[in-house]
Design a protein around this motif. Structure first.
Motif, short mmCIF file in Angstrom:
data_model
loop_
_atom_site.label_atom_id
_atom_site.label_comp_id
_atom_site.label_asym_id
_atom_site.label_seq_id
_atom_site.Cartn_x
_atom_site.Cartn_y
_atom_site.Cartn_z
N PRO A 121 22.58 -28.05 -38.68
CA PRO A 121 22.87 -26.62 -38.50
C PRO A 121 21.63 -25.88 -38.01
O PRO A 121 20.91 -25.25 -38.79
CB PRO A 121 23.28 -26.17 -39.91
CG PRO A 121 22.54 -27.09 -40.82
CD PRO A 121 22.49 -28.43 -40.10
N ILE A 122 21.35 -25.99 -36.71
CA ILE A 122 20.12 -25.42 -36.17
C ILE A 122 20.26 -23.94 -35.83
O ILE A 122 19.28 -23.29 -35.48
CB ILE A 122 19.66 -26.19 -34.91
CG1 ILE A 122 20.73 -26.13 -33.81
CG2 ILE A 122 19.34 -27.63 -35.27
CD1 ILE A 122 20.27 -26.75 -32.49
N PHE A 123 21.47 -23.41 -35.93
CA PHE A 123 21.68 -21.97 -35.74
C PHE A 123 22.59 -21.48 -36.85
O PHE A 123 23.21 -22.26 -37.57
CB PHE A 123 22.28 -21.66 -34.36
CG PHE A 123 23.51 -22.49 -34.03
CD1 PHE A 123 24.74 -22.26 -34.65
CD2 PHE A 123 23.46 -23.50 -33.08
CE1 PHE A 123 25.86 -23.00 -34.34
CE2 PHE A 123 24.57 -24.25 -32.76
CZ PHE A 123 25.78 -24.00 -33.41
N GLY A 124 22.66 -20.16 -36.98
CA GLY A 124 23.49 -19.58 -38.03
C GLY A 124 24.55 -18.67 -37.47
O GLY A 124 25.66 -19.11 -37.14
N ALA A 125 24.22 -17.39 -37.32
CA ALA A 125 25.21 -16.39 -36.92
C ALA A 125 25.75 -16.62 -35.51
O ALA A 125 26.80 -16.09 -35.16
CB ALA A 125 24.61 -14.99 -37.02
N TYR A 126 25.05 -17.40 -34.70
CA TYR A 126 25.52 -17.68 -33.34
C TYR A 126 26.92 -18.27 -33.37
O TYR A 126 27.78 -17.91 -32.56
CB TYR A 126 24.55 -18.64 -32.66
CG TYR A 126 25.01 -19.10 -31.28
CD1 TYR A 126 24.89 -18.26 -30.18
CD2 TYR A 126 25.56 -20.36 -31.11
CE1 TYR A 126 25.31 -18.67 -28.93
CE2 TYR A 126 25.98 -20.78 -29.86
CZ TYR A 126 25.86 -19.94 -28.78
OH TYR A 126 26.28 -20.35 -27.54
N ASP A 127 27.19 -19.18 -34.28
CA ASP A 127 28.52 -19.78 -34.45
C ASP A 127 28.61 -20.21 -35.91
O ASP A 127 28.25 -21.34 -36.26
CB ASP A 127 28.70 -20.97 -33.50
CG ASP A 127 30.13 -21.52 -33.51
OD1 ASP A 127 30.81 -21.40 -34.55
OD2 ASP A 127 30.56 -22.08 -32.48
N PRO A 211 16.92 -22.57 -42.66
CA PRO A 211 16.68 -22.65 -44.11
C PRO A 211 17.97 -22.51 -44.92
O PRO A 211 18.94 -21.88 -44.48
CB PRO A 211 15.74 -21.46 -44.37
CG PRO A 211 15.11 -21.16 -43.05
CD PRO A 211 16.16 -21.48 -42.02
N GLU A 212 17.96 -23.10 -46.10
CA GLU A 212 19.11 -23.05 -46.99
C GLU A 212 19.51 -21.63 -47.33
O GLU A 212 20.70 -21.31 -47.43
CB GLU A 212 18.82 -23.83 -48.28
CG GLU A 212 18.75 -25.33 -48.10
CD GLU A 212 20.12 -25.93 -47.80
OE1 GLU A 212 21.14 -25.33 -48.18
OE2 GLU A 212 20.17 -27.01 -47.16
N ASN A 213 18.52 -20.74 -47.52
CA ASN A 213 18.87 -19.36 -47.87
C ASN A 213 19.53 -18.62 -46.71
O ASN A 213 20.35 -17.73 -46.92
CB ASN A 213 17.64 -18.60 -48.37
CG ASN A 213 16.54 -18.51 -47.32
OD1 ASN A 213 16.40 -19.39 -46.48
ND2 ASN A 213 15.74 -17.46 -47.39
N ASP A 214 19.22 -19.02 -45.47
CA ASP A 214 19.92 -18.44 -44.32
C ASP A 214 21.36 -18.95 -44.27
O ASP A 214 22.30 -18.18 -43.98
CB ASP A 214 19.21 -18.79 -43.01
CG ASP A 214 17.96 -17.95 -42.78
OD1 ASP A 214 17.65 -17.11 -43.65
OD2 ASP A 214 17.30 -18.15 -41.75
N LEU A 215 21.55 -20.24 -44.53
CA LEU A 215 22.90 -20.79 -44.59
C LEU A 215 23.74 -20.08 -45.64
O LEU A 215 24.91 -19.76 -45.43
CB LEU A 215 22.85 -22.28 -44.90
CG LEU A 215 22.71 -23.26 -43.73
CD1 LEU A 215 22.46 -24.66 -44.25
CD2 LEU A 215 23.93 -23.22 -42.83
N ALA A 216 23.12 -19.81 -46.78
CA ALA A 216 23.84 -19.17 -47.88
C ALA A 216 24.28 -17.75 -47.53
O ALA A 216 25.24 -17.23 -48.12
CB ALA A 216 22.96 -19.15 -49.13
#
Length: 246
Positions: A121-127, A211-216
């Motif tokens: 998961p190298i990006f977050g809000a993008y997808d 980071p895990e906190n971004d995923l959360a």
């Protein structure tokens, strides 16, 4: 999605067209199945005037007996099931909760698998759905073979485990879902992950998981947004390009 055999045939045909439109398949490669009652499934099959997935029509979607692998609604014998039908029969048998199975050959997924890149998961809000899919783990089946026997399919199912997406090394992808839209959109998410990994490396950097906190912090925007609205977008894009069924 649709109810009844005719509606489901149309859903499968549209799913095939969306995959071709988005570059997940080329020419006549790739297929979709949907479970129906009576130990059967609707399967995108090949007819006497095969033109490829981007031209799939509901008549190309036939009723197949999951035990025998035979087409049940083609007395003239005009249609043939995919050679990799065991992908579908094995996944549907092993996972009673799965209603739809997709097999596609996205080039970027193939390249990423050949390069040995794990789809992190190298990006977050993008997808967000793609990020969650990667965070859950996308396994890789290590064999680059045509999965045309029950024995080879059993190996593939073991690699899939409880995941909803599986990369086939040097081959393509298998995804599952509750409906055609779910499984096709999941294949698109795997493709997005592979494409972004390749682009980061082409830019000279090494992709790293966020980071895990971004995923959360990534919210579930709900099926109305992630599935219904997005699926309408893809169907509208088909229509705009003159590739729809209407």
């Amino acid at each position: 999605m649709s109810d009844g055999l005719d509606g489901l045939r149309r859903d499968v045909a549209l799913g095939c067209r969306v995959m071709a439109h988005r570059g997940l398949v080329e020419n006549i490669l790739g297929h979709i199945s949907v479970r129906i009652e009576g130990g059967r499934a609707l399967v995108r099959s090949r007819g006497p005037r095969e033109r490829g997935l981007q031209f799939t029509v509901p008549d190309d979607v036939r009723v197949v007996d999951l035990d025998t692998g035979e087409i049940a609604d083609d007395p003239a014998g005009d249609y043939a099931v995919p050679s990799e039908l065991p992908i579908h029969t094995s996944v549907l048998a092993a996972h009673p909760d799965v209603e739809c199975v997709v097999h596609a050959h996205p080039p970027d997924v193939v390249v990423a698998s050949l390069a040995g890149f794990a789809l992190e998961p190298i990006f977050g809000a993008y997808d967000i759905p793609a990020a969650h899919l990667a965070a859950a783990g996308i396994p890789v089946h290590p064999r680059s073979v045509l999965i045309r026997t029950d024995e080879l399919a059993a190996e593939m199912v073991a690699s899939l485990g409880d995941a909803s997406a599986l990369v086939l090394q040097g081959h393509g992808v298998v995804t599952t879902g509750a409906e055609v839209a779910d499984a096709v959109l999941r294949a698109l998410q795997v493709d997005t992950l592979a494409r972004m990994h390749l682009r980061v490396r082409a830019a000279g950097a090494t992709p790293e998981a966020i980071p895990e906190n971004d995923l959360a912090e990534l919210p579930d925007l709900g099926s109305a947004f992630n599935r219904e609205t997005l699926w309408r977008h893809h169907l509208a894009a088909l229509e705009q390009d003159g590739r729809g069924l209407s």
